[in-house]
Design a protein around this motif. Structure first.
Motif, PDB file in Angstrom:
ATOM      1  N   ASN A  69     -46.091  19.012   1.487  1.00  0.00           N
ATOM      2  CA  ASN A  69     -45.881  17.918   2.423  1.00  0.00           C
ATOM      3  C   ASN A  69     -47.211  17.513   3.072  1.00  0.00           C
ATOM      4  N   ASP A  70     -47.991  18.510   3.458  1.00  0.00           N
ATOM      5  CA  ASP A  70     -49.306  18.224   4.045  1.00  0.00           C
ATOM      6  C   ASP A  70     -50.214  17.521   3.042  1.00  0.00           C
ATOM      7  N   GLU A  71     -50.162  17.972   1.793  1.00  0.00           N
ATOM      8  CA  GLU A  71     -50.977  17.350   0.744  1.00  0.00           C
ATOM      9  C   GLU A  71     -50.555  15.901   0.519  1.00  0.00           C
ATOM     10  N   PHE A  72     -49.251  15.650   0.493  1.00  0.00           N
ATOM     11  CA  PHE A  72     -48.744  14.286   0.317  1.00  0.00           C
ATOM     12  C   PHE A  72     -49.259  13.394   1.446  1.00  0.00           C
ATOM     13  N   ASP A  73     -49.157  13.889   2.689  1.00  0.00           N
ATOM     14  CA  ASP A  73     -49.620  13.103   3.836  1.00  0.00           C
ATOM     15  C   ASP A  73     -51.112  12.788   3.730  1.00  0.00           C
ATOM     16  N   GLN A  74     -51.914  13.768   3.331  1.00  0.00           N
ATOM     17  CA  GLN A  74     -53.355  13.546   3.197  1.00  0.00           C
ATOM     18  C   GLN A  74     -53.662  12.539   2.087  1.00  0.00           C
ATOM     19  N   CYS A  75     -52.937  12.636   0.982  1.00  0.00           N
ATOM     20  CA  CYS A  75     -53.127  11.677  -0.115  1.00  0.00           C
ATOM     21  C   CYS A  75     -52.761  10.267   0.338  1.00  0.00           C
ATOM     22  N   LEU A  76     -51.665  10.159   1.067  1.00  0.00           N
ATOM     23  CA  LEU A  76     -51.234   8.848   1.548  1.00  0.00           C
ATOM     24  C   LEU A  76     -52.273   8.240   2.494  1.00  0.00           C
ATOM     25  N   LEU A  77     -52.824   9.066   3.371  1.00  0.00           N
ATOM     26  CA  LEU A  77     -53.884   8.572   4.257  1.00  0.00           C
ATOM     27  C   LEU A  77     -55.089   8.107   3.452  1.00  0.00           C
ATOM     28  N   LYS A  78     -55.451   8.865   2.427  1.00  0.00           N
ATOM     29  CA  LYS A  78     -56.603   8.489   1.592  1.00  0.00           C
ATOM     30  C   LYS A  78     -56.331   7.164   0.873  1.00  0.00           C
ATOM     31  N   VAL A  79     -55.109   6.981   0.391  1.00  0.00           N
ATOM     32  CA  VAL A  79     -54.743   5.725  -0.275  1.00  0.00           C
ATOM     33  C   VAL A  79     -54.920   4.554   0.686  1.00  0.00           C
ATOM     34  N   TYR A  80     -54.397   4.694   1.904  1.00  0.00           N
ATOM     35  CA  TYR A  80     -54.515   3.588   2.856  1.00  0.00           C
ATOM     36  C   TYR A  80     -55.960   3.368   3.291  1.00  0.00           C
ATOM     37  N   LYS A  81     -56.751   4.408   3.346  1.00  0.00           N
ATOM     38  CA  LYS A  81     -58.177   4.233   3.658  1.00  0.00           C
ATOM     39  C   LYS A  81     -58.855   3.427   2.549  1.00  0.00           C
ATOM     40  N   MET A  82     -58.550   3.762   1.297  1.00  0.00           N
ATOM     41  CA  MET A  82     -59.138   3.014   0.186  1.00  0.00           C
ATOM     42  C   MET A  82     -58.671   1.566   0.194  1.00  0.00           C
ATOM     43  N   ILE A  83     -57.383   1.350   0.484  1.00  0.00           N
ATOM     44  CA  ILE A  83     -56.871  -0.023   0.553  1.00  0.00           C
ATOM     45  C   ILE A  83     -57.596  -0.786   1.652  1.00  0.00           C
TER      46      ILE A  83
END
Length: 108
Positions: A69-83
């Motif tokens: 769950n923590d990994e998913f949240d971090q990946c999602l944050l990284k995706v939005y940062k890239m966007i």
């Protein structure tokens, strides 16, 4: 290298050079390397998502102690940062309105 236009839908984890259906949640401009990095983030989200699915079948493992769950949240944050970094003005404004926007600046 020259940046090209891509359409991105976070929910379906779609990145495409062609606008089709509802894949235009965000418009970004990136190099092939940047798009590969974004695709890898989506793949990491998929992997973490599968882990959270399996965790949900183990009632003895608490949600707040779930590494996937923590990994998913971090990946999602990284995706939005890239966007935000690669996006057009509408994409930037949309991400800046999200409640976790301040967290994006803490990512490396």
């Amino acid at each position: 290298m020259e940046k090209r236009k891509f359409y991105v839908n976070v929910e379906s984890r779609e990145i495409s050079e062609l606008k089709a259906g509802n894949n235009d949640e965000f418009i970004i401009y990136g190099t092939p390397e940047q798009i590969i990095e974004l695709r890898e983030c989506f793949e990491d989200m998929e992997h973490a998502d599968m882990g959270t699915f399996w965790r949900s079948h183990m009632p003895f493992k608490e949600y707040h102690r779930d590494e996937d769950n923590d990994e998913f949240d971090q990946c999602l944050l990284k995706v939005y940062k890239m966007i935000h970094d690669l996006g057009d003005e509408n994409a930037k404004q949309h991400v800046e309105q999200m409640p976790f926007y301040d967290e994006l600046n803490k990512l490396d």
